[in-house]
Enzyme design. Structure first.
Site, PDB file in Angstrom:
ATOM      1  N   CYS A 291      64.420  88.284 -13.749  1.00  0.00           N
ATOM      2  CA  CYS A 291      64.025  88.457 -12.338  1.00  0.00           C
ATOM      3  C   CYS A 291      65.210  88.309 -11.396  1.00  0.00           C
ATOM      4  O   CYS A 291      65.080  88.555 -10.190  1.00  0.00           O
ATOM      5  CB  CYS A 291      62.949  87.446 -11.962  1.00  0.00           C
TER       6      CYS A 291
ATOM      7  N   CYS B 181      50.321  82.592  -7.374  1.00  0.00           N
ATOM      8  CA  CYS B 181      51.181  83.453  -8.202  1.00  0.00           C
ATOM      9  C   CYS B 181      51.701  84.654  -7.426  1.00  0.00           C
ATOM     10  O   CYS B 181      50.985  85.231  -6.598  1.00  0.00           O
ATOM     11  CB  CYS B 181      50.402  84.011  -9.387  1.00  0.00           C
ATOM     12  N   SER B 182      52.927  85.078  -7.741  1.00  0.00           N
ATOM     13  CA  SER B 182      53.396  86.381  -7.275  1.00  0.00           C
ATOM     14  C   SER B 182      52.653  87.442  -8.086  1.00  0.00           C
ATOM     15  O   SER B 182      52.201  87.174  -9.195  1.00  0.00           O
ATOM     16  CB  SER B 182      54.909  86.517  -7.471  1.00  0.00           C
TER      17      SER B 182
ATOM     18  N   ILE C 103      51.964  91.510  -9.782  1.00  0.00           N
ATOM     19  CA  ILE C 103      52.618  92.570 -10.556  1.00  0.00           C
ATOM     20  C   ILE C 103      52.837  93.719  -9.562  1.00  0.00           C
ATOM     21  O   ILE C 103      51.892  94.149  -8.899  1.00  0.00           O
ATOM     22  CB  ILE C 103      51.692  93.006 -11.719  1.00  0.00           C
TER      23      ILE C 103
ATOM     24  N   LYS D  44      55.520  86.194  -3.248  1.00  0.00           N
ATOM     25  CA  LYS D  44      54.072  85.989  -3.249  1.00  0.00           C
ATOM     26  C   LYS D  44      53.320  87.102  -2.524  1.00  0.00           C
ATOM     27  O   LYS D  44      52.370  87.650  -3.056  1.00  0.00           O
ATOM     28  CB  LYS D  44      53.758  84.623  -2.574  1.00  0.00           C
TER      29      LYS D  44
ATOM     30  N   HIS E 135      56.635  91.346  -6.171  1.00  0.00           N
ATOM     31  CA  HIS E 135      57.739  90.956  -7.050  1.00  0.00           C
ATOM     32  C   HIS E 135      57.984  92.007  -8.139  1.00  0.00           C
ATOM     33  O   HIS E 135      57.652  91.787  -9.305  1.00  0.00           O
ATOM     34  CB  HIS E 135      57.415  89.575  -7.653  1.00  0.00           C
TER      35      HIS E 135
HETATM   36  N1  COA Z   1      48.096  87.305  -5.357  1.00  0.00           N
HETATM   37  C1  COA Z   1      47.034  87.758  -4.641  1.00  0.00           C
HETATM   38  N2  COA Z   1      46.129  88.617  -5.118  1.00  0.00           N
HETATM   39  C2  COA Z   1      46.319  89.052  -6.369  1.00  0.00           C
HETATM   40  C3  COA Z   1      47.396  88.658  -7.164  1.00  0.00           C
HETATM   41  C4  COA Z   1      48.295  87.726  -6.617  1.00  0.00           C
HETATM   42  N3  COA Z   1      49.329  87.296  -7.334  1.00  0.00           N
HETATM   43  N4  COA Z   1      47.322  89.275  -8.366  1.00  0.00           N
HETATM   44  C5  COA Z   1      46.229  90.069  -8.303  1.00  0.00           C
HETATM   45  N5  COA Z   1      45.634  89.939  -7.095  1.00  0.00           N
HETATM   46  C6  COA Z   1      44.385  90.556  -6.650  1.00  0.00           C
HETATM   47  C7  COA Z   1      44.337  92.044  -6.925  1.00  0.00           C
HETATM   48  O1  COA Z   1      44.796  92.770  -5.823  1.00  0.00           O
HETATM   49  C8  COA Z   1      42.859  92.257  -7.186  1.00  0.00           C
HETATM   50  O2  COA Z   1      42.190  92.303  -5.947  1.00  0.00           O
HETATM   51  P1  COA Z   1      40.922  93.274  -5.733  1.00  0.00           P
HETATM   52  O3  COA Z   1      39.894  92.795  -6.725  1.00  0.00           O
HETATM   53  O4  COA Z   1      40.561  93.043  -4.309  1.00  0.00           O
HETATM   54  O5  COA Z   1      41.413  94.640  -6.040  1.00  0.00           O
HETATM   55  C9  COA Z   1      42.414  90.973  -7.881  1.00  0.00           C
HETATM   56  O6  COA Z   1      43.355  89.969  -7.447  1.00  0.00           O
HETATM   57  C10 COA Z   1      42.420  91.045  -9.396  1.00  0.00           C
HETATM   58  O7  COA Z   1      43.651  91.659  -9.767  1.00  0.00           O
HETATM   59  P2  COA Z   1      44.102  91.853 -11.251  1.00  0.00           P
HETATM   60  O8  COA Z   1      45.185  92.899 -11.252  1.00  0.00           O
HETATM   61  O9  COA Z   1      42.903  92.072 -12.140  1.00  0.00           O
HETATM   62  O10 COA Z   1      44.735  90.442 -11.588  1.00  0.00           O
HETATM   63  P3  COA Z   1      45.230  89.974 -12.991  1.00  0.00           P
HETATM   64  O11 COA Z   1      44.331  88.858 -13.446  1.00  0.00           O
HETATM   65  O12 COA Z   1      45.419  91.112 -13.919  1.00  0.00           O
HETATM   66  O13 COA Z   1      46.674  89.351 -12.644  1.00  0.00           O
HETATM   67  C11 COA Z   1      48.040  87.413 -12.363  1.00  0.00           C
HETATM   68  C12 COA Z   1      46.808  88.195 -11.880  1.00  0.00           C
HETATM   69  C13 COA Z   1      48.225  86.194 -11.481  1.00  0.00           C
HETATM   70  C14 COA Z   1      47.816  86.952 -13.818  1.00  0.00           C
HETATM   71  C15 COA Z   1      49.269  88.356 -12.295  1.00  0.00           C
HETATM   72  O14 COA Z   1      49.469  88.763 -10.979  1.00  0.00           O
HETATM   73  C16 COA Z   1      50.527  87.658 -12.808  1.00  0.00           C
HETATM   74  O15 COA Z   1      50.758  87.588 -14.018  1.00  0.00           O
HETATM   75  N6  COA Z   1      51.390  87.162 -11.913  1.00  0.00           N
HETATM   76  C17 COA Z   1      52.613  86.480 -12.297  1.00  0.00           C
HETATM   77  C18 COA Z   1      53.717  87.491 -12.490  1.00  0.00           C
HETATM   78  C19 COA Z   1      54.934  86.840 -13.118  1.00  0.00           C
HETATM   79  O16 COA Z   1      54.845  86.011 -13.994  1.00  0.00           O
HETATM   80  N7  COA Z   1      56.121  87.251 -12.666  1.00  0.00           N
HETATM   81  C20 COA Z   1      57.375  86.735 -13.154  1.00  0.00           C
HETATM   82  C21 COA Z   1      57.619  85.396 -12.625  1.00  0.00           C
HETATM   83  S1  COA Z   1      58.887  84.514 -13.438  1.00  0.00           S
END
Ligand code: COA
Length: 388
Positions: free
Chosen positions: A85, A208-209, A211, A330, A334
């Site tokens: 990252c 969480c940040s 995707i 966030k 990201h």
């Molecule tokens: N913040 C706010 N809203 C989020 C979000 C976030 N981080 N991630 C997803 N959403 C929302 C989506 O827009 C969606 O909204 P909707 O239902 O109104 O359309 C809903 O939440 C579900 O989204 P979805 O794509 O199914 O979420 P997911 O469960 O597949 O993923 C996380 C969520 C948190 C697991 C994923 O964003 C993640 O892995 N984040 C961390 C990324 C990471 O590790 N980066 C590197 C760092 S070192």
């Protein structure tokens, strides 16, 4: 070493792009950056591109040449930089070194990632490549889990609360609501964060940040070039980088990121500044606890006091030290390889007084902090409005 400045920057919109591939995202950010810098193709002498895993996410390798090609910059030398990252931050530093050393006068440095074309399971596994894969991801410790362990220890050692972590997300969504490039423009409350779905407790969805798909680009130029051409420069006062173990179990502390502390110390020494001089900072908030640790490790707040300071509003847009005015990772999003360069575009806009509704008053010094994985790599860059 010669003086180097950022003379232009551009971003693609961050978010989920069904209708755009890597090439379109790169072109969107790159063309904007070149136009903003007011240079023409023949002024540019090299291309640096940061991407964590274009191969993993998009099955596309050889990304630096792709960037040069789609920017119309062939046959310039093009270099890919990978540091998880922190790929953007390290690409910026390599580009900076090439200009500071006298090798080049003008270079373009970009970052890109298109992460939404794979499933969340695949994305989590690809991102896990930035950890110690054998000891962490293989045993189920994905990045939310790794940062959750840091959060738990911070809460245990310093009494940091889940509500204090949530305050970082609330602030960043508030800032993101003012950023036209941000993935999320919705404002949220502490209650929203507390009630959001558990991901790896104490971290919940809104800690969480996301995707993200996106690209960012900036142009760097030497002082000699700037003297001879009409530019609107933001000077690089310091460029520092440090490393640490990839695995958490090899570290002395779970509540600090030593690579941040070392890079910050080196950057403040180079710039002959202290944390008190910084007017605006973009820090690496891949999870809310990461922002809390960053503002402590960068020296803005004492260890253990970052949560309290955030909850007290000491890092909001109108405070003495606005943090993550872009919305941070966030809310702005990201796209891992692009993040480090996006941070620089935000600081550039702030120091040039071009940040619109997010503008920080009298911003003369800005800082960008970019972390790879859980801190295996860290870059800290300090920017100055004046050529000091
Ligand atoms: N913040 C706010 N809203 C989020 C979000 C976030 N981080 N991630 C997803 N959403 C929302 C989506 O827009 C969606 O909204 P909707 O239902 O109104 O359309 C809903 O939440 C579900 O989204 P979805 O794509 O199914 O979420 P997911 O469960 O597949 O993923 C996380 C969520 C948190 C697991 C994923 O964003 C993640 O892995 N984040 C961390 C990324 C990471 O590790 N980066 C590197 C760092 S070192």
């Amino acid at each position: 070493m010669r003086k180097v400045a950022v003379i232009g920057g551009g971003l693609s919109k961050f978010g989920e792009h069904w209708d755009k591939g890597l090439k379109e995202l790169i072109a969107e950010a790159g063309v904007q950056a070149i136009q903003d810098a007011g240079v023409v193709g023949k002024d540019i002498q090299a291309v640096y591109g940061g991407t964590m895993s274009a191969g993993g996410f998009s099955k596309q390798e050889h990304i630096a040449a792709l960037i040069a090609d789609h920017m119309g910059l062939n046959p310039l030398p093009a270099v890919r930089v990978e540091a998880a990252c922190a790929s953007g931050g390290v690409a910026l530093r390599q580009a900076y070194i090439s200009v500071a050393s006298g090798l080049h006068d003008v270079v373009i440095v970009g970052g890109v990632e298109k992460m939404t074309d794979v499933t969340i399971e695949e994305a989590t596994t690809i991102l896990g490549g930035a950890s110690d894969y054998e000891w962490e991801v293989f045993h189920g410790a994905t990045f939310p889990g790794i940062y959750a362990m840091m959060a738990k220890r911070h809460m245990y050692d310093f009494g940091t609360t889940e509500e204090q972590l949530a305050a970082a997300a609330v602030k960043n969504h508030e800032n993101g609501s003012k950023n036209p490039y941000a993935q999320f423009k919705n404002k949220i409350t502490i209650d929203d964060v507390m009630k959001s779905a558990p991901v790896a407790l104490p971290l919940k969805l809104l800690d969480c940040s996301p995707i993200t798909d996106g690209a960012a680009a900036v142009l760097l130029a030497s002082e000699d070039f700037i003297k001879k051409n009409k530019c609107n420069p933001v000077w690089i006062a310091a460029s520092a980088q440090a490393s640490d173990t990839l695995s958490l179990h090899d570290r002395k502390s779970l509540t600090e990121i030593n690579s941040t502390k070392v890079a910050a110390r080196d950057a403040f020494t180079q710039a002959r500044l202290t944390p008190k001089d910084i007017n605006v900072a973009e820090v690496h908030d891949c999870f809310t606890i990461a922002e809390i640790m960053a503002i402590e490790d960068l020296g803005f707040f004492k260890k253990g006091e970052g949560g309290k300071a955030t909850a007290n509003g000491e890092t909001t847009l109108n405070s003495k030290l606005p943090v993550n005015t872009s919305g941070g990772l966030k809310a702005c999003g990201h796209p891992v390889g692009a993040t480090g360069i996006k941070q620089v575009t935000e600081i550039m806009w702030q120091l040039r007084n071009q940040a619109g509704e997010r503008q920080v008053k009298n911003a003369n010094y800005g800082l960008a902090h970019n972390v790879g994985g859980s801190g295996g790599t860290c870059t800290v860059h300090i920017f100055s409005r004046d050529n000091k």
